[in-house]
Motif scaffolding. Structure first.
Motif, short mmCIF file in Angstrom:
data_model
loop_
_atom_site.label_atom_id
_atom_site.label_comp_id
_atom_site.label_asym_id
_atom_site.label_seq_id
_atom_site.Cartn_x
_atom_site.Cartn_y
_atom_site.Cartn_z
N ASP A 1 84.03 -37.92 -4.09
CA ASP A 1 85.42 -37.98 -3.65
C ASP A 1 86.13 -39.19 -4.25
OD1 ASP A 1 85.40 -35.72 -2.19
OD2 ASP A 1 85.18 -36.67 -0.22
N THR A 2 85.38 -40.26 -4.42
CA THR A 2 86.00 -41.47 -4.99
C THR A 2 85.81 -41.51 -6.51
OG1 THR A 2 83.98 -42.75 -4.66
CG2 THR A 2 85.56 -42.77 -2.85
N LYS A 3 85.46 -40.39 -7.09
CA LYS A 3 85.32 -40.25 -8.55
C LYS A 3 84.16 -41.06 -9.12
CE LYS A 3 89.36 -37.93 -9.45
NZ LYS A 3 89.39 -37.27 -8.14
N ASP A 4 83.24 -41.45 -8.28
CA ASP A 4 82.10 -42.23 -8.76
C ASP A 4 80.97 -41.26 -9.14
OD1 ASP A 4 80.04 -43.93 -9.24
OD2 ASP A 4 79.99 -44.81 -7.23
N ASN A 5 81.15 -40.57 -10.26
CA ASN A 5 80.16 -39.58 -10.67
C ASN A 5 78.81 -40.20 -10.97
OD1 ASN A 5 82.44 -38.08 -10.52
ND2 ASN A 5 82.11 -36.99 -12.46
N LYS A 6 78.84 -41.43 -11.45
CA LYS A 6 77.60 -42.07 -11.86
C LYS A 6 76.64 -42.19 -10.68
CE LYS A 6 75.96 -46.38 -13.95
NZ LYS A 6 75.67 -47.22 -12.76
N THR A 7 77.15 -42.72 -9.57
CA THR A 7 76.30 -42.87 -8.38
C THR A 7 75.80 -41.50 -7.91
OG1 THR A 7 77.62 -44.77 -7.77
CG2 THR A 7 76.20 -43.87 -6.07
N ALA A 8 76.68 -40.51 -7.95
CA ALA A 8 76.27 -39.18 -7.51
C ALA A 8 75.12 -38.66 -8.35
CB ALA A 8 77.46 -38.22 -7.57
N ILE A 9 75.25 -38.84 -9.65
CA ILE A 9 74.20 -38.34 -10.55
C ILE A 9 72.88 -39.10 -10.32
CG2 ILE A 9 73.52 -38.23 -12.99
CD1 ILE A 9 76.54 -37.51 -13.48
N GLU A 10 73.02 -40.39 -10.06
CA GLU A 10 71.81 -41.16 -9.73
C GLU A 10 71.12 -40.58 -8.50
OE1 GLU A 10 73.40 -45.41 -11.47
OE2 GLU A 10 72.96 -45.24 -9.31
N ILE A 11 71.93 -40.24 -7.51
CA ILE A 11 71.36 -39.66 -6.28
C ILE A 11 70.67 -38.33 -6.59
CG2 ILE A 11 71.93 -38.62 -4.05
CD1 ILE A 11 74.07 -40.80 -3.73
N TYR A 12 71.37 -37.47 -7.34
CA TYR A 12 70.76 -36.17 -7.65
C TYR A 12 69.44 -36.36 -8.37
CZ TYR A 12 75.42 -34.37 -6.62
OH TYR A 12 76.60 -34.09 -6.03
N SER A 13 69.44 -37.29 -9.35
CA SER A 13 68.22 -37.43 -10.14
C SER A 13 67.07 -37.94 -9.29
CB SER A 13 68.46 -38.31 -11.37
OG SER A 13 69.17 -39.45 -11.00
N LEU A 14 67.40 -38.74 -8.29
CA LEU A 14 66.35 -39.16 -7.37
C LEU A 14 65.85 -37.97 -6.54
CD1 LEU A 14 64.72 -41.47 -6.06
CD2 LEU A 14 66.65 -41.80 -4.49
N LEU A 15 66.78 -37.17 -6.07
CA LEU A 15 66.41 -36.04 -5.20
C LEU A 15 65.61 -34.97 -5.95
CD1 LEU A 15 69.68 -35.63 -3.09
CD2 LEU A 15 67.52 -36.66 -2.39
#
Lengths: 433, 783
Positions: B195-209
């Motif tokens: 939502d805050t356009k922070d795609n980088k953090t989101a991708i980091e989370i996905y890659s961990l999951l």
């Protein structure tokens, strides 16, 4: 910039390593999990029902009529309901080996269930749907799907988050006469649309409690579980026997949604307002009004209909109008529009290819197809969300007895803190979502 | 005893809560104070457990605070956070109050335990209170598992840098149940950071999951989100491919989900390349997905599969469906062949798909098929002509009326009725055919369908009725009933008249059918015919039935009230049965009440009113007396030109401005002749101010100068809506005067002074004083 590279091997081997050191997730009761394990063949969709009252069983019958459904589980907080549901499907549909649950969490924990039919009281729909999504289940939920504006948003977010298929029980979107009426409006056959009318109930809201009665034992009626996320109140048998409507904690909005979830939904569809909502709301007696940004007026009213059956809608444009209802019959003016009607209905509304307004068969079929091919169904969570938000905003203007201005882009009432406060409720522990 | 108590509370709170609800949209200090006092009186006096009735009162007070509470309510609410019966709405109130409430919640994280703590954590999470992160992290170690899990979830909702890092650490270190919870929380957090356009953090989370395949749902959700985000198309495609060809159900399902949602042509290419290696159930799904993707490059493959004799039925069915979804004309032949298939599902899919095809050559191909040797193809062509209304086919279709095959003939009738722009002239030939005695059942049904269609859409309705009348002596009784159905479909005044004539038939079946149809008539035009039959039909059964139909029209149709009243009177004089009489009486009373109260202000003009118009204006369908811009130098009245004696007056009033005073004069007169005070009006006044003071009191204005009867102020306080609309009802009957505020009677006064006039004008006052406004609307009177 992403630095890692992913391939299935990396993802899966890492997963395998993790599995090796971990136990079975203990949120699942071990006995139930142990029983699961069997993966259903993709051409049969395994189903459980949560909330086995009248409407639930009626929906369930539609599921059972489909060749690709395998029915496995019944959940209800009331013993007599879950048992009589089991008895009926065994006798009438030849279902064998279906398990009974009091707590839906035990049903959701079963790995061998693909999809759930949720037909509890209104106050449970969204929470049950969200938990089901968390467990990777596809969801067919009766309407109204969420009892506050914020909850509508949380529901659709959760559905999207877990990538499950969600169908809201607004089956009139899948029924011929209503589709025809909407189609006529959308194709501009009525001219520029001026007003859309939705049949609704007389409104009523009750803030008080029914008198306390002795609490039954939980195996017979699990009152704590029946209440679920709603604020505590003393037990009274009336609630669990279905007379919870109009009670503020359990009803979506002064009984408005009961029909409006269907009829306002059809109006939204006709206006092309899926994903949005009217920007202004006001009420006169039991007639609720809304105004869309493009100037189309939404009129929700309990009376003054042509007698074409329940859940009627009427669309009025500059060049004509169309009205229809659950009987399947359609009325139009001027006469030139008669030529546009599809030959789906005989004069008593029984259709050659369609069904009665309460019949969810086509809607259920649409859901099952999407469970298989993962497409968005006719009443997916985004559509459900915007329709319900429109209904909530309208019901709030009636409850607050004043005009409300609303911004559908951020779900905010303009200059009305009280209305904004009523968008949210806290949930009773432990029902965190 | 307890029950009684509850009921008393119920009544009290019902009034007071509706009062709160009707207030303006701002928090109220006054209301807050009142409700806090209620809570204090219940919980602060002693330590004994509250009774059910007290709990009820408390719950209602808390509920009101959720809507209008201010910071002042926070200390008392905070104390109740540990009250199991009330804490849910206590939290709603604290969240709604804002910062002060959230601080109280945050502080409670340290002091509250057990179940109540779980609720507080939920609320902290729902408001995403970053300042609670440190405490929440601590709580993830709580010995109560549910508390710990709730804290994990809340951290996910907050999604700050530190909460995400705490969740990652839990995911990597704690035992499985907490790992699942934090995986879930991370997924929620990813939504927030996106939502805050922070795609980088989101991708980091996905890659961990991705590393936690055991949490199937979360894993699949992370993979789906990652692929839809598509940060690295090449990698993503590789991942998609491996999911697609996986034998694992979850992986395949994940791939399917993505495949219907991303546009990349590579996805279709991958599916097509690997299609042959899938087992049939998956193959069928993938073929459907190609259809949903409208993948034209798949057409040759789809046609091949659909035409193959060795393919599985499910797979073939999907291929036919997909050809329809793509909608290209190239598939038409294959689809036609499918319709011809002996496999039911294939043939059904073929028919559905044919209906979806588009293209200019479509109509030509279809019409050409009317000459096909194969009967099923001819029938299908006719069906499509009917559905698509292919008007160019008209001549060929008419020729088929004489076909030797009954099925073809029947389909031709149906198609004909759809493609014509129907006029009365089209009815006649069809009716002749129906009249023929040697028709088979099938042909008869087809003719009936065609006739229904024609009547439903016919635009020359009166002429059509004439045509049907010509056939009214049609021999067969079923046919005669069918003519009635047609009249019903035509549904205009003329057809209604003819139906009513049929209703008097000596044949019971005909009379039965005609009256049944009249009872469902689609417009109110049926009313005069129904009442006539209700009065005069020789059979009692049909008199009763048509009367019911008549009542239905009164009840359901949006007719003018006066007309409804005339109609109900007719029904009343006709009704014989007790049950009907009762229904009619109820309906009549309802209409009368509505009718009696006639508006005496039209919402737009001062017609019927007189007064000093520099102090009265019209806004939003209301009369506004006075102004908030300047002082009101002297009393001003807007009065009716008509006098009223015995009446019930209904109106709604809103008073604005501090110290404002206003009132409704009745049975009054102007003192225009009084040189000292020509502006005044003398007589009874229902008094009112901007607060609850004087509301519901009966004052004698400019006459005896005193209150004749006063309302109970405590009672008024529970029902009065400040700065908002209040309903006032004045009932004058001979010597008796009753006042009602918001539906509650406040004064019941009997005039004993014979000299006081019982008749006079009605006037709306604004009292002299500071800037103020009195709004009056919906002014209705029953005489």
């Amino acid at each position: 910039m992403l630095t890692n590279k992913y391939s299935r091997r990396e993802i899966l081997t890492a997963g395998a390593a993790a599995t090796a050191v971990s136990l079975v997730p203990t949120i699942l009761p071990a006995n139930v999990f142990g029983r699961g394990g069997k993966i259903a063949p993709s051409n049969k969709i395994t189903l459980g029902i949560i909330g086995a009252g009248g409407r639930g069983i009626s929906d369930l019958k539609r599921f059972l009529a489909q060749p690709d459904v395998q029915f496995l589980a019944i959940c209800d907080v009331q013993k007599d309901r879950r048992e009589s549901c089991k008895e009926r499907v065994e006798k009438e549909n030849g279902i064998k080996d279906c398990s009974l649950y009091r707590d839906f969490r035990d049903l959701l924990a079963r790995k061998d269930i693909d999809a759930v039919l949720i037909a509890t009281g209104d106050h449970w729909h969204a929470h049950a749907s969200i938990y089901a999504a968390q467990h990777g289940k596809d969801v067919y939920s009766e309407k109204p799907c969420a009892i506050t504006i914020d909850l509508c948003r949380q529901l659709t977010n959760a559905i999207k988050r877990y990538g499950v298929i969600f169908q809201g029980g607004m089956q009139r979107r899948s029924i011929g006469n209503f589709k025809t009426a909407v189609d006529l409006a959308r194709k501009g056959k009525l001219g520029k649309l001026k007003e859309v009318h939705a049949a609704t109930y007389f409104l009523k809201v009750i803030y008080d409690w029914l008198p306390a009665q002795p609490l039954p034992d939980a195996e017979t009626i699990d009152w704590d579980l029946w209440l679920g996320p709603s604020p505590w109140r003393p037990y009274n048998n009336d609630y669990v026997k279905g007379r919870w409507r109009a009670h503020y904690d359990f009803d979506s909005g002064a009984k408005f949604h009961d029909w409006a979830a269907h009829t306002v939904d059809l109006c939204q569809w006709a206006v092309g307002a899926d994903g949005s909502a009217p920007v202004k709301y006001w009420a006169e007696d039991h007639i609720l009004f809304g105004m869309y940004e493009n100037g189309v007026k939404l009129v929700s009213r309990p009376t003054g209909w042509l007698g074409l059956g329940n859940c009627a809608v009427r669309f009025e444009g500059e060049n004509g109008w169309i009205e229809t209802g659950d009987s399947g019959r359609i009325a139009v003016a001027p006469d030139s529009l008669r030529n546009e009607l599809v030959n789906d209905f005989d004069i008593y509304g029984k259709k050659f290819g369609g069904s009665h307004g309460e019949d969810a068969e086509a809607h259920v079929r649409n859901f099952l197809d999407c469970v298989k091919n993962r497409k968005q169904p006719a009443c997916n969570s985004d559509i459900v969300c915007s329709t319900h938000i429109a209904c909530h905003a309208a019901a709030l203007s009636w409850m607050l007895k004043r005009e409300l201005n609303f911004n559908p882009k951020n779900d905010t009432f303009i200059n009305d803190e009280q209305a904004n406060r009523m968008k949210t409720r806290a949930w009773r522990e432990p029902w965190n979502i | 005893m307890k029950m009684k108590k509850i009921i008393i509370c119920v009544l009290f709170v019902l009034f007071s809560s509706s009062f709160v609800i009707a207030q303006s949209g701002k928090p109220s200090a006054e209301e807050t104070e009142k409700n806090v006092k209620i809570l204090q009186s219940i919980f602060n006096n002693n330590n004994s457990t509250p009774t059910d009735a007290q709990l009820y009162d408390a719950s209602q007070a808390v509920f009101r605070l959720t809507q209008i509470g201010t910071d002042a309510a926070v200390p008392e609410l905070k104390k109740l956070l540990s009250c199991g019966e009330l804490n849910t709405n206590v939290r709603t109130a604290l969240i709604n109050i804002g910062d002060a409430g959230i601080i109280a919640l945050r502080e409670s994280l340290n002091s509250i335990e057990g179940k109540s703590l779980i609720g507080v954590i939920e609320s902290i999470g729902s408001v995403r209170d970053e300042k609670s992160v440190v405490q929440l992290i601590k709580l993830t170690q709580n010995s109560n598992d549910t508390v710990a899990k709730s804290a994990i979830l809340a951290l996910g909702k907050i999604a700050s840098v530190s909460s995400i890092s705490a969740l990652k650490s839990i995911l990597q270190t704690r035992n499985s149940q907490f790992r699942l919870e934090s995986a879930n929380a991370l997924l929620i957090a990813s939504e927030r950071v996106l939502d805050t356009k922070d795609n980088k953090t989101a991708i980091e989370i996905y890659s961990l999951l991705f590393r936690y395949k055991e949490f199937q749902t979360v894993w699949s959700a992370a993979v789906q989100s990652y692929l839809l985000l598509n940060p690295q198309p090449q990698d993503a495609l590789q991942l998609f491919k491996e999911l697609l060809i996986s034998e694992d159900e979850i992986e395949f399902r994940t791939a399917s989900f993505v495949a219907v949602r991303i546009e990349s042509p590579q996805v279709s290419k991958l599916i097509l390349e690997n299609l042959s290696q899938f087992p049939n159930n998956k193959k069928a799904i993938l073929i459907e997905i190609l259809g949903i993707r409208k993948e034209r490059s798949a057409l040759p493959v789809l046609i091949e599969i659909a035409s193959s004799s060795s393919e599985d039925v499910t797979v073939k069915t999907s291929a036919i469906k997909a050809l329809g979804e793509i909608g290209d004309m190239i598939g038409i032949e294959t689809i036609f062949n499918a319709i011809n298939s002996s496999e039911k599902t294939v043939s059904k899919a073929g028919k559905e798909s044919l209906a979806k095809l588009q293209g200019s050559e479509f109509n030509v191909t279809i019409i050409k098929n009317l000459d096909a040797k194969n009967k099923i193809l001819r029938l299908t062509a006719l069906k499509i002509i009917e559905e698509r209304r292919i008007a160019e086919a008209i001549n060929k279709v008419k020729i088929l009326f004489d076909d030797s095959d009954i099925e073809i003939k029947s389909a031709a009738y149906r198609a004909f009725s759809q493609i014509i722009v129907a006029t009365a002239a089209d009815l006649e030939p069809l009716l002749y055919l129906l009249q023929k005695s040697d028709n088979s059942e099938e042909e008869k049904n087809a003719l009936k369908d065609a006739l229904r269609t024609v009547c439903r859409k016919i635009q020359t309705r009166d002429e059509s009725v004439n045509v049907i009348e010509k056939f009214k002596n049609i021999n067969d009784i079923e046919n005669k009933k069918f003519l009635l159905d047609l009249l019903f479909l035509i549904g205009n005044n003329n057809s209604c008249k003819v139906t009513a004539e049929f209703a008097r038939s000596n044949n019971n079946e005909i009379a039965d059918h005609a009256t049944m149809l009249l009872g469902k008539w689609i417009s109110s035009e049926a009313a005069p015919f129904l009442i006539d039959l209700a009065e005069n039909h020789p059979s009692e059964k049909y008199r009763v039935r048509t009367l019911s139909g008549y009542i239905r029209i009164i009840r359901q149709f949006g007719l003018p009230l006066e007309q409804k009243y005339e109609m109900i009177k007719k029904a009343e004089s006709t009704a014989k049965r007790g049950a009907d009489k009762k229904r009619i009486a109820e309906l009549k009373e309802n209409i009368q009440t509505q009718l009696k109260a006639k508006p005496i202000f039209d919402g737009k003009t001062f017609e019927g009113w007189e007064g000093n118009l520099s102090f009265f204006r019209i806004a939003d369908n209301a009369i506004v007396a006075g102004t908030l811009e300047k002082r009101i130098p002297q009393n001003e009245f807007l009065c009716t030109t008509k006098e009223y004696e015995n009446f019930t007056l209904h109106l709604e009033i809103k008073i604005l401005g501090k110290g404002a005073n206003a009132g409704i004069q009745f049975r009054s007169k102007r003192l225009s002749d009084d040189k000292k005070r020509p502006n005044e009006v003398a007589g009874y006044q229902a008094d009112m101010t901007d607060t609850e003071k004087f509301w519901g009191c009966l004052y004698d204005e400019s006459r005896r100068g005193k209150f004749l009867a006063e309302a109970n102020l405590d009672e008024i306080k529970t029902i009065f809506r400040k700065n908002d609309w209040n309903e006032l009802k004045i009932v004058c009957k001979d010597d008796n005067i009753k006042l009602y505020v918001n539906g509650k009677m406040t004064v019941d006064y009997t005039e004993t002074d014979k000299k006081i006039p019982r008749k006079g004008i009605i006037g709306l006052q604004i009292h002299s004083g500071g800037p103020s406004e009195a709004w009056y609307r919906n002014i209705r009177i029953e005489e």
